[in-house]
Design a protein around this motif. Structure first.
Motif, short mmCIF file in Angstrom:
data_model
loop_
_atom_site.label_atom_id
_atom_site.label_comp_id
_atom_site.label_asym_id
_atom_site.label_seq_id
_atom_site.Cartn_x
_atom_site.Cartn_y
_atom_site.Cartn_z
N ILE A 16 44.37 59.41 -22.38
CA ILE A 16 45.22 60.51 -22.06
C ILE A 16 44.93 61.02 -20.73
O ILE A 16 43.72 61.19 -20.45
N PRO A 17 45.84 61.08 -19.69
CA PRO A 17 45.58 61.40 -18.46
C PRO A 17 45.22 63.04 -18.42
O PRO A 17 45.28 63.68 -19.16
N THR A 18 43.99 63.10 -17.31
CA THR A 18 43.49 64.40 -17.44
C THR A 18 44.38 65.56 -16.78
O THR A 18 44.32 66.59 -17.40
N ALA A 19 45.26 65.34 -16.30
CA ALA A 19 46.41 66.40 -15.89
C ALA A 19 47.56 66.52 -17.00
O ALA A 19 48.22 67.43 -16.97
N ALA A 20 47.46 65.71 -18.26
CA ALA A 20 48.31 65.88 -19.13
C ALA A 20 47.89 67.25 -19.90
O ALA A 20 47.07 67.70 -19.92
N ASP A 21 49.03 67.65 -20.46
CA ASP A 21 49.07 68.75 -21.62
C ASP A 21 48.92 68.06 -22.99
O ASP A 21 49.68 67.35 -23.57
N ARG A 22 47.66 68.30 -23.31
CA ARG A 22 47.10 67.49 -24.31
C ARG A 22 47.81 67.98 -25.70
O ARG A 22 48.11 66.75 -26.49
N LEU A 23 48.12 68.89 -26.07
CA LEU A 23 48.84 69.18 -27.14
C LEU A 23 50.29 68.47 -27.27
O LEU A 23 50.52 67.67 -28.16
N GLY A 31 57.76 62.90 -21.63
CA GLY A 31 57.63 62.68 -20.10
C GLY A 31 57.24 63.85 -19.31
O GLY A 31 56.28 63.69 -18.26
N TRP A 32 57.37 65.10 -19.67
CA TRP A 32 56.70 66.32 -19.08
C TRP A 32 55.29 66.28 -19.29
O TRP A 32 54.70 66.70 -18.40
N ALA A 33 54.81 66.06 -20.41
CA ALA A 33 53.65 66.40 -20.82
C ALA A 33 52.57 65.22 -20.01
O ALA A 33 51.40 65.62 -19.92
N SER A 34 53.04 64.03 -19.61
CA SER A 34 52.29 63.18 -18.88
C SER A 34 51.86 63.68 -17.66
O SER A 34 50.98 63.17 -16.91
N ASN A 35 52.66 64.54 -16.90
CA ASN A 35 52.56 64.87 -15.79
C ASN A 35 52.11 63.96 -14.91
O ASN A 35 51.42 63.78 -13.77
N SER A 36 53.42 63.07 -14.81
CA SER A 36 53.38 61.94 -13.63
C SER A 36 54.90 61.79 -13.30
O SER A 36 55.81 62.17 -13.95
N LYS A 37 55.18 61.68 -11.97
CA LYS A 37 56.69 61.71 -11.45
C LYS A 37 57.44 60.82 -12.38
O LYS A 37 58.86 61.14 -12.48
N TYR A 38 56.81 59.47 -12.38
CA TYR A 38 57.96 58.38 -13.22
C TYR A 38 58.26 59.00 -14.46
O TYR A 38 59.33 59.01 -14.83
N ALA A 76 57.83 52.64 -16.58
CA ALA A 76 58.36 52.62 -17.98
C ALA A 76 59.11 53.91 -18.20
O ALA A 76 58.96 54.08 -19.47
N GLY A 77 59.44 54.65 -17.60
CA GLY A 77 60.04 55.96 -17.60
C GLY A 77 59.31 56.91 -18.47
O GLY A 77 58.02 56.80 -18.01
N PHE A 78 59.80 57.56 -19.59
CA PHE A 78 59.04 58.50 -20.01
C PHE A 78 57.65 58.20 -20.75
O PHE A 78 56.90 58.90 -21.02
N HIS A 79 57.51 56.97 -21.06
CA HIS A 79 56.22 56.57 -21.88
C HIS A 79 55.38 55.90 -20.99
O HIS A 79 54.57 55.10 -21.35
N THR A 80 55.40 56.27 -19.42
CA THR A 80 54.55 55.35 -18.55
C THR A 80 53.17 55.47 -18.87
O THR A 80 52.27 54.67 -18.79
N GLU A 81 52.74 56.65 -19.11
CA GLU A 81 51.37 57.14 -19.39
C GLU A 81 50.71 56.86 -20.75
O GLU A 81 49.63 57.11 -21.14
N TYR A 82 51.61 56.33 -21.63
CA TYR A 82 51.14 56.24 -22.86
C TYR A 82 50.52 54.70 -23.39
O TYR A 82 50.94 53.81 -22.55
#
Lengths: 329, 161
Positions: free
Chosen positions: A71-78, A140-147, A229-235
């Motif tokens: 889970i990225p540190t800057a992400a909205d965990r919930l 995508g929003w909760a990942s807090n990443s531009k991609y 990978a679009g909205f699931h890049t950080e997953y």
């Protein structure tokens, strides 16, 4: 209505069986896609795990479950942990209204091969497909990443646009069947499947469900060439797995709905009804894979033009013509 | 059975709405509000109005809230702004309205009228459609004209720049 123990046991049995069918189907659809894409691209594809590679889905699940869950540190965990479930659950819930076959006699009573025959079945499906948007958007929003954010904004606008043409293409079907219940729609096609009367609506619905699945040629939300990978890049791990499985469950459920609305569902000569239903869904799944293997991706403005300036007006015109025809008949 | 479901849904609805107005982040409050819309839709279903339940989810949860979400995602609110405490005069209308609602609730609770759920009687879509487009056809047309005016007005205001 009072429920006896047999009723409850039957309902639970149906739900468990349906889950087994969906999840096995989705797992093997992944394998089928990899093998068919391999065939299209003139290579072999996965064939090492088990005979003919048939145990590959199992190996994939073990891999997903044992991978590290990041889970990225800057992400909205919930919201980050909620989003994959919000993508997969609407896809699974759609199966509650899908009739898999003709009613059968079991334990001396008539059993419908359907969890619930809602009298607003078509609207239930539309409601679920509009809820499915949240998985993409929040992921995508909760990942807090531009991609991821770009991917989810694309996904959001694409899903909203094509939901419209999908809904409008179903109006003629409802007009012909004179009901919103899926069981009634299948019964109305006893003599002739609706694809004969409504080829235009079928074409619009088919293009729209391709866009709703976010697959090539409409895979702009996850376009790997530009957005990683679009909205699931950080997953990663099983959270990514849920997005992934959700996509394949979506293919099966949209394929089932296309065959219910236009190909007469489980109706067909000679073979048992359930088998006919699975054949039709299998054909649609194959079509999805075939399209992925052969078509290039659309440009973003082309995607929006196709949805708003071509499919939606065409669907509206189709409703008018159908109404005219029904009134004059 | 229906009563139990009703109380569960009511609890979800109230908690969802409360969290929606107290959440610090706009996106989270949208998620809570969508949850409470869902509970509300199920409540409509429980009252025997499946069509309204479906429209509640399609229109409110699926269209309007998605639009809100879209705007908020585009705005990219990094941290919620600290707003100055609203002045008492700003509070007054809200207090008056809330007082009216609470007052009528108290009157309703004290009166002998009991809100009995009608039990599960599903109203068919056909009957609903006849009521909407035959019985109240003129009213529906007037309302849709009004929506059209609002649409044209919004388009005009947006185009002027």
């Amino acid at each position: 209505m009072t429920w006896t123990a047999t009723d409850i046991a039957l309902m639970l049995g149906k739900i468990v069986l349906l889950y087994a069918i969906i999840l096995t189907g989705a797992a093997y659809l992944v394998l089928a896609e990899r093998r068919i894409l391999g065939f299209i691209q003139d290579r072999i594809g996965p064939n090492r795990v088990g005979p003919l590679g048939l145990l590959q889905p199992l190996a994939d699940v073990i891999k997903m479950l044992t991978k590290e869950d990041m889970i990225p540190t800057a992400a909205d965990r919930l919201l980050f942990s909620l989003a994959p479930a919000m993508a997969a659950i609407p896809a699974i819930l759609t199966f509650a209204i899908i009739p898999l076959g003709a009613p059968v006699q079991l334990f001396g009573r008539q059993v419908h091969l359907q969890i619930a025959d809602l009298n607003v079945g078509v609207l239930f499906f539309m409601a679920l497909s509009s809820i499915a948007v949240y998985g993409v958007a929040l992921g995508g929003w909760a990942s807090n990443s531009k991609y991821a954010l770009l991917g989810s904004i694309r996904g959001l606008s694409q899903l909203i646009s094509y939901e419209l043409s999908m809904g409008l293409s179903l109006v003629p079907v409802v007009m012909l069947a004179k009901s919103l219940s899926l069981a009634d729609i299948v019964n109305a096609q006893a003599e002739m499947p609706f694809i004969v009367y409504q080829p235009v609506a079928f074409a619009i619905f088919l293009v729209s469900i391709l866009a709703e699945c976010r697959r090539i040629p409409f895979d702009l939300p996850e376009a790997e060439g530009e957005l990683v990978a679009g909205f699931h890049t950080e997953y990663s791990g099983m959270r990514f797995g849920l997005f992934f499985v959700g996509e394949y469950i979506n293919i099966i459920s949209l394929g089932s709905l296309a065959s219910l609305f236009f190909l007469g569902g489980w109706r067909g000569p000679l073979l048992p009804p359930v088998l006919w239903f699975f054949i039709k869904v299998g054909l649609f799944s194959f079509l999805f894979i075939w399209v992925r293997g052969t078509l290039p991706r659309l440009r973003y403005d082309q995607l929006m033009h196709l949805g708003w300036k071509f499919l939606t007006p065409l669907a509206l015109l189709n409703i008018l013509v159908t109404g005219w025809w029904l009134a004059l008949r | 059975m229906e009563a139990t479901l009703f109380y569960i849904l009511a609890a979800v609805l109230l908690t969802g709405t409360l969290l929606a107005i107290t959440a610090r982040q706009a996106v989270r409050s949208i998620v809570y509000l969508v949850t409470s819309f869902f509970a509300l839709a199920l409540m409509f279903y429980l009252l025997g109005a499946p069509l309204i339940a479906a429209f509640e989810v399609i229109i409110y949860a699926g269209a309007i809230m998605v639009l809100f979400l879209f705007v908020i995602m585009m705005l990219e609110l990094e941290s919620p702004e600290k707003l100055p405490q609203p002045h008492f005069t700003n509070w007054l209308p809200a207090l008056l309205l809330a007082g009216a609602v609470v007052g009528s609730l108290v009157v309703l609770l004290c009166s002998r009228l009991r809100a009995v759920p009608p039990g599960f009687v599903e109203i068919p879509v056909r009957q609903f459609a006849f009521a909407l487009f035959k019985q109240y056809g003129v009213a529906v047309e007037v309302v849709s004209m009004q929506l059209l005016f609002a649409l044209v007005g919004a388009l005009y205001l947006g185009r002027r720049r």
